[in-house]
Scaffold this active site. Structure first.
Site, PDB file in Angstrom:
ATOM      1  N   SER A 151       0.789  -1.236   0.000  1.00  0.00           N
ATOM      2  CA  SER A 151       0.000   0.000   0.000  1.00  0.00           C
ATOM      3  C   SER A 151       0.820   1.286   0.000  1.00  0.00           C
ATOM      4  CB  SER A 151      -0.957   0.001   1.187  1.00  0.00           C
ATOM      5  OG  SER A 151      -2.072  -0.783   0.862  1.00  0.00           O
ATOM      6  N   LYS A 188       0.411   3.247  -3.006  1.00  0.00           N
ATOM      7  CA  LYS A 188      -0.797   4.067  -3.208  1.00  0.00           C
ATOM      8  C   LYS A 188      -0.440   5.562  -3.155  1.00  0.00           C
ATOM      9  CE  LYS A 188      -4.333   0.863  -1.437  1.00  0.00           C
ATOM     10  NZ  LYS A 188      -3.861  -0.421  -0.990  1.00  0.00           N
ATOM     11  N   TYR A 248      -3.166  -2.455 -10.851  1.00  0.00           N
ATOM     12  CA  TYR A 248      -3.155  -2.154  -9.414  1.00  0.00           C
ATOM     13  C   TYR A 248      -2.296  -3.178  -8.656  1.00  0.00           C
ATOM     14  CZ  TYR A 248      -4.770  -2.150  -4.578  1.00  0.00           C
ATOM     15  OH  TYR A 248      -4.802  -2.158  -3.211  1.00  0.00           O
ATOM     16  N   TYR A 283      -3.817   3.400   7.736  1.00  0.00           N
ATOM     17  CA  TYR A 283      -5.003   2.576   7.972  1.00  0.00           C
ATOM     18  C   TYR A 283      -5.878   3.202   9.075  1.00  0.00           C
ATOM     19  CZ  TYR A 283      -2.242  -0.764   5.255  1.00  0.00           C
ATOM     20  OH  TYR A 283      -1.497  -1.365   4.284  1.00  0.00           O
ATOM     21  N   VAL A 322       1.180  -3.558   3.904  1.00  0.00           N
ATOM     22  CA  VAL A 322       0.997  -4.828   4.578  1.00  0.00           C
ATOM     23  C   VAL A 322       2.285  -5.688   4.585  1.00  0.00           C
ATOM     24  CG1 VAL A 322       0.176  -6.180   2.605  1.00  0.00           C
ATOM     25  CG2 VAL A 322      -0.900  -6.478   4.833  1.00  0.00           C
TER      26      VAL A 322
HETATM   27  N1  GLU Z   1      -2.221  -5.792  -2.093  1.00  0.00           N
HETATM   28  C1  GLU Z   1      -3.003  -5.441  -0.993  1.00  0.00           C
HETATM   29  C2  GLU Z   1      -4.460  -5.311  -1.354  1.00  0.00           C
HETATM   30  O1  GLU Z   1      -4.791  -4.670  -2.312  1.00  0.00           O
HETATM   31  C3  GLU Z   1      -2.502  -4.164  -0.398  1.00  0.00           C
HETATM   32  C4  GLU Z   1      -2.464  -4.394   1.003  1.00  0.00           C
HETATM   33  C5  GLU Z   1      -1.865  -3.248   1.775  1.00  0.00           C
HETATM   34  O2  GLU Z   1      -0.627  -3.074   1.805  1.00  0.00           O
HETATM   35  O3  GLU Z   1      -2.640  -2.554   2.404  1.00  0.00           O
HETATM   36  O4  GLU Z   1      -5.294  -5.846  -0.686  1.00  0.00           O
END
Ligand code: GLU
Length: 544
Positions: free
Chosen positions: A172, A175, A300, A352, A370
């Site tokens: 994430s 992102k 993604y 988060y 994660v």
């Molecule tokens: N690949 C994970 C997902 O899309 C990302 C998880 C993360 O790092 O929050 O669920």
């Protein structure tokens, strides 16, 4: 060379650097005509510059070629350079080298700062809380003891401790990076027609949209899938991947950036929730026209599967800290406005469901993933990348969170740490000598001027009111010599400074009052000395 430096100024700058080359040689050499290469490199490293730094390429190449010529000629390496050879070697990169040795980097005393980082790292090591993510085997296999911290400042000063060269995937954290890329490419207005700016108050992969049927923000899955749909949307998938990869690599100053195909395949395999999100958003018309959902989700997952190390992650964080310009390459990768928006949302939504608490306690923009990575940005100062696989209940790296919280306990990096009145925390941006000497100068001048108001301000700000100058002279000595009764009373009775302090010649404040014939000041001081030591008898001090 800065194009603004022209004419006379340019000459001055050159002359200055010629002097700098000589002074460097003089200060670093152990014998009058030889300077050890090892010593030079060690001293350089203490400033935070690495010999592998791209910005020192020319100098290091010259030094290496001199060394290899020596080996050819003499059969062994020779560690010394004479003055002229040294000057020739460093001339090409003298601007940066001079800046380093003059302590003009954002963290002037970098080695002391690194010692503090070591201590915080050690604290994190003993924290064994949390569990490694297990939804895909590639993450579950990581050893929970892995723990690394890398720092890169906006001047490209580097420090790393622990497992900082082990590759792991962005997850994430990507992102925040794709969001910054999309903003740099399109504008904030365009991007936010598709995605909001509010924390969702829901888990990161929750199947929900805001009241306008948009994802809440780009830091959760739904929002990140939307930002991916906007990123170079007119290119085919292969070119979009290439573009993103190239831009990630530029953010990382061309350091380690790879792609973990097995993570990608596993992500795709276990992606029911992301597919559900995708279909739900398609139903709600969240994507730009012509979006191919299956391709988009692949894209993604690919962004999540980009691989970095703590080392390269710290450079990415530092590029964000530096307004989009990579500090180690000088490459203008992202637009400053895009950085501003990205950091704003990292601050409010990057961690988060712990984002609110993190913003409260740490007060800095960060994004975690994660895989156990936490990318922390101290705007205009540095980027820090922490990595350790065990995650806490919120999905953030346990050690990473602890490190961030300990970091702001130690340094005044929190957005709302007050720079002027917080003397309990250190400000590593300030030179030690500067703070110490400017505090003393303020104290002594205020005492000299009889300025109780200013002294009160110093006391409230937490300054030690008995700090002496290099001659051992304190504010009380000066006030006594000047006969400023108000100041003497303030120092003795409010600040409780000791009337027995002596300067380097052995004089107390009372001696000064006597020497300068300040009768009332002398009486006041004698009384306060006798209040502390009833048997005290004044004996004039004379220095011989
Ligand atoms: N690949 C994970 C997902 O899309 C990302 C998880 C993360 O790092 O929050 O669920």
């Amino acid at each position: 060379m800065d194009s603004k430096i022209q004419g006379g100024q340019l000459n001055e700058a050159k002359i200055d650097h010629v002097h700098m080359e000589d002074s460097l040689f003089d200060y670093l050499c152990e014998t009058p005509d030889k300077l050890s290469i090892t010593r030079f490199k060690t001293e350089l490293e203490k400033t935070g510059l690495r010999e592998t730094d791209h910005r020192l390429k020319e100098s290091m190449a010259k030094i290496a070629s001199i060394q290899s010529e020596n080996i050819k000629r003499e059969g062994h390496a020779y560690d010394f350079l004479d003055r002229e050879t040294f000057k020739k070697c460093i001339a090409d990169n003298i601007v940066l080298i001079a800046k380093a040795f003059r302590e003009e980097f954002v963290i002037p005393d970098f080695s002391t700062f690194c010692q503090d980082i070591d201590k915080l790292y050690e604290k994190g090591k003993s924290n064994t809380a949390g569990t490694t993510a297990s939804y895909i085997p590639q993450l579950a296999r990581f050893n929970p003891n892995l723990w690394g911290v890398s720092v890169c400042t906006v001047d490209g000063q580097r420090y790393s401790i622990g497992d900082t060269e082990v590759p792991f995937c962005l997850q994430s954290v990507g992102k925040a990076m794709t969001y910054a890329l999309v903003l740099s490419d399109l504008s904030s207005e365009v991007v936010h027609q598709y995605v909001g700016q509010e924390p969702s108050g829901q888990p990161f992969n929750m199947l929900c949209l805001n009241p306008n049927n948009k994802p809440h923000n780009p830091m959760i899955n739904a929002g990140a899938i939307v930002t991916c749909s906007l990123l170079k949307k007119d290119l085919n998938l292969a070119d979009r991947f290439d573009f993103t990869n190239k831009m990630y690599k530029r953010m990382a100053g061309n350091e380690y950036l790879s792609f973990n195909n097995s993570v990608f395949l596993s992500e795709r395999e276990t992606a029911d929730r992301n597919f559900a999100l995708g279909y739900y958003m398609r139903e709600n018309k969240c994507f730009p026209k012509g979006t191919n959902l299956i391709e988009l989700l692949d894209f993604y997952f690919q962004c999540c599967s980009a691989e970095i190390t703590c080392e390269s992650g710290a450079v990415i964080a530092a590029t964000l800290a530096n307004g989009g310009i990579c500090p180690t390459t000088g490459d203008k990768v992202l637009q400053p406005a895009a950085i501003r928006d990205t950091l704003s949302l990292m601050l409010s939504c990057g961690m988060y469901d712990y984002s609110g608490q993190f913003a409260f306690k740490v007060g800095l923009p960060a994004k975690s993933g994660v895989s156990g990575g936490v990318m922390l940005v101290v705007p205009n100062v540095m980027g820090i990348y922490m990595w350790s696989p065990p995650l806490d209940q919120y999905g953030n790296s346990s050690r990473g969170i602890q490190f961030c919280e300990n970091l702001v306990d130690c340094f005044n990096f929190h957005n709302y740490d007050n720079l002027n009145h917080n003397h309990e925390k250190r400000d590593p941006r300030v030179r030690k000598v500067d703070t110490q000497s400017s505090n003393v100068v303020t104290l002594l001048f205020s005492a000299f001027n009889g300025d109780v108001t200013d002294l009160r301000r110093c006391a409230i700000a937490g300054m030690d009111m008995s700090t002496p100058d290099y001659d051992g002279r304190t504010a009380l000595h000066i006030a006594a010599a000047e006969g400023h009764l108000d100041v003497i009373k303030f120092l003795l009775f409010k600040c409780k400074v000791s009337p027995f302090a002596v300067d380097r010649w052995g004089f107390t404040a009372l001696d000064d009052a006597k020497r300068f014939e300040k009768v009332e000041a002398g009486e006041l001081l004698l009384k306060s000395m006798q209040d502390i030591r009833p048997d005290y008898l004044y004996q004039p001090h004379s220095h011989d």
